[in-house]
Design an enzyme around this catalytic site. Sequence first.
Site, PDB file in Angstrom:
ATOM      1  N   SER A 279      42.268  59.811  69.833  1.00 14.97           N
ATOM      2  CA  SER A 279      43.635  59.481  70.209  1.00 14.97           C
ATOM      3  C   SER A 279      43.640  58.725  71.532  1.00 14.97           C
ATOM      4  O   SER A 279      42.819  58.991  72.417  1.00 14.97           O
ATOM      5  CB  SER A 279      44.460  60.766  70.345  1.00 14.97           C
ATOM      6  OG  SER A 279      45.672  60.538  71.037  1.00 14.97           O
ATOM      7  N   LYS A 285      41.548  65.053  70.435  1.00 14.87           N
ATOM      8  CA  LYS A 285      41.754  64.762  69.018  1.00 14.87           C
ATOM      9  C   LYS A 285      40.512  64.181  68.341  1.00 14.87           C
ATOM     10  O   LYS A 285      39.790  63.381  68.909  1.00 14.87           O
ATOM     11  CB  LYS A 285      42.915  63.768  68.844  1.00 14.87           C
ATOM     12  CG  LYS A 285      44.285  64.289  69.247  1.00 14.87           C
ATOM     13  CD  LYS A 285      44.772  65.385  68.315  1.00 14.87           C
ATOM     14  CE  LYS A 285      45.081  64.880  66.923  1.00 14.87           C
ATOM     15  NZ  LYS A 285      46.147  63.867  66.892  1.00 14.87           N
ATOM     16  N   GLU A 292      42.440  59.548  55.561  1.00 15.62           N
ATOM     17  CA  GLU A 292      43.855  59.188  55.501  1.00 15.62           C
ATOM     18  C   GLU A 292      44.045  57.763  54.975  1.00 15.62           C
ATOM     19  O   GLU A 292      44.983  57.493  54.215  1.00 15.62           O
ATOM     20  CB  GLU A 292      44.484  59.334  56.886  1.00 15.62           C
ATOM     21  CG  GLU A 292      44.565  60.781  57.353  1.00 15.62           C
ATOM     22  CD  GLU A 292      44.988  60.913  58.806  1.00 15.62           C
ATOM     23  OE1 GLU A 292      45.267  62.034  59.231  1.00 15.62           O
ATOM     24  OE2 GLU A 292      45.017  59.879  59.531  1.00 15.62           O
ATOM     25  N   LYS A 327      46.292  37.899  38.926  1.00 14.19           N
ATOM     26  CA  LYS A 327      44.982  37.997  39.562  1.00 14.19           C
ATOM     27  C   LYS A 327      44.969  38.662  40.937  1.00 14.19           C
ATOM     28  O   LYS A 327      44.067  39.442  41.250  1.00 14.19           O
ATOM     29  CB  LYS A 327      44.346  36.608  39.684  1.00 14.19           C
ATOM     30  CG  LYS A 327      44.046  35.987  38.339  1.00 14.19           C
ATOM     31  CD  LYS A 327      43.697  34.529  38.455  1.00 14.19           C
ATOM     32  CE  LYS A 327      43.947  33.841  37.143  1.00 14.19           C
ATOM     33  NZ  LYS A 327      45.386  33.779  36.770  1.00 14.19           N
TER      34      LYS A 327
END
Length: 459
Positions: A279, A285, A292, A327
């Site tokens: 983070s 973190k 995700e 495509k």
Amino acid sequence: MSTKKLWGGRFSEEADPWVNEFGASIAFDQLMTKEDILGSLAHVKMLKKTGILNNEDADKIIKGLEEISDEYDAGTLVFDVENEDIHMNIESILTKKIGPVAGKLHTGRSRNDQVATDFHLYLKNRLPIIIEELYNLQKTLIKLAEENVETIMPGYTHLQHAQPISYGHYLMAYYSMFKRDIDRFEFNMKHTDISPLGAAALAGTTFPIDREFSAKELGFNEVYSNSLDAVSDRDFALEFLSNASILMMHLSRFCEEISMWVSFEFQYIELSDQFTTGSSIMPQKKNPDMAELIRGKSGRVYGNLLGLLSTMKSLPLAYNKDLQEDKEGVFDTVKTIIPSLKVFNGMISSIKINKDKMYAATENDYSNATELADYLSSKGIPFREAHAIVGKLVLECIQRNINLQDLSITEFKNISNLIEDDIYEILKPEIAVQRRNSLGGTSFEQIKKQIQQAKKDIQ
């Protein structure tokens, strides 16, 4: 005066550049450059073999196409939006290289069967890559499962603790999902491995072509038996997008659980630093960003499927310009699922499993309640009655803030004199897992059988 377009004989004025840009597809269909060249080589060799083109002209075209292929490999080929698509660009480049004889390449074919052939070849060349990545992922899952046959974790229904299971059993459930994905992509190969070349615009051609020859040159297993179907069919692309959507759904479910399992609340697993990020404001973190991202990318693959389904839903036979929209979604899906499989495989192959945390989660809950109900049932008490007895007992334990295994034998006997001291062994998570030895169950023996079969399947 006609326009400069290769098809411009009937037209007397040029479109504005912004209109040309809107109608052009070269920005994305240049991804089929190699396929377009291969299709043209097969076609000209067929024209030579059937005598539709003389040897001199055919050899000149073949040499020119091979030079263009080399230039593409070297990264020196330049495309022009004025030439609309990959087919017209290649023909224009060929014309500059060998002169008007290049125009003979288009004898007996149309851009309609040409683009369909390119598209089939593009997918035919990429499906084996996707299948191989799935096999690699399965091998990783088998290895992890083998290492964790006796790793105990909670099994969930409704995201509530249900019954203890083996982590190896959990992993083999995803192995089975990916096995079905492989089956679907392999079946997709059958409908991709068909040659439209020679169907021309929609009705075939008056030239004595040999469609089987050109199909063999391109490695196709068969040819379309109906020229209308050949140029308008996109079922193979829809099948691919559908299969890819199911695959991404499987990956997304797995990633959802990974994102939960790494959280502070669970701490069942830890991801490698290589597949996580930090983070910019919170130093502690460690975010499961790759999981995700894969979960998020499932949405774009779903969108590609819905986009092509919507494009196809009202198209009359045979070719319509709408099919130019077939495509980009397929290209994007190929570009999405192959890296997703690679990243996911790397992520789980480097995972750290906190076995103690998993096991502790099965001790401090009531996921062994079914064991007690089954125990009473085995003593002759009807299961529904046993279920009600244990349910009331669980409520009492919740109110007292204790677990079932914390009850004394006297308290157990107050419920039923049929309960013996062996109940404490029965209530252990690992015993609960071991006792579920029915076919496909979570017992160690059953998981080992699943792993043995899986190893045979992927050899």
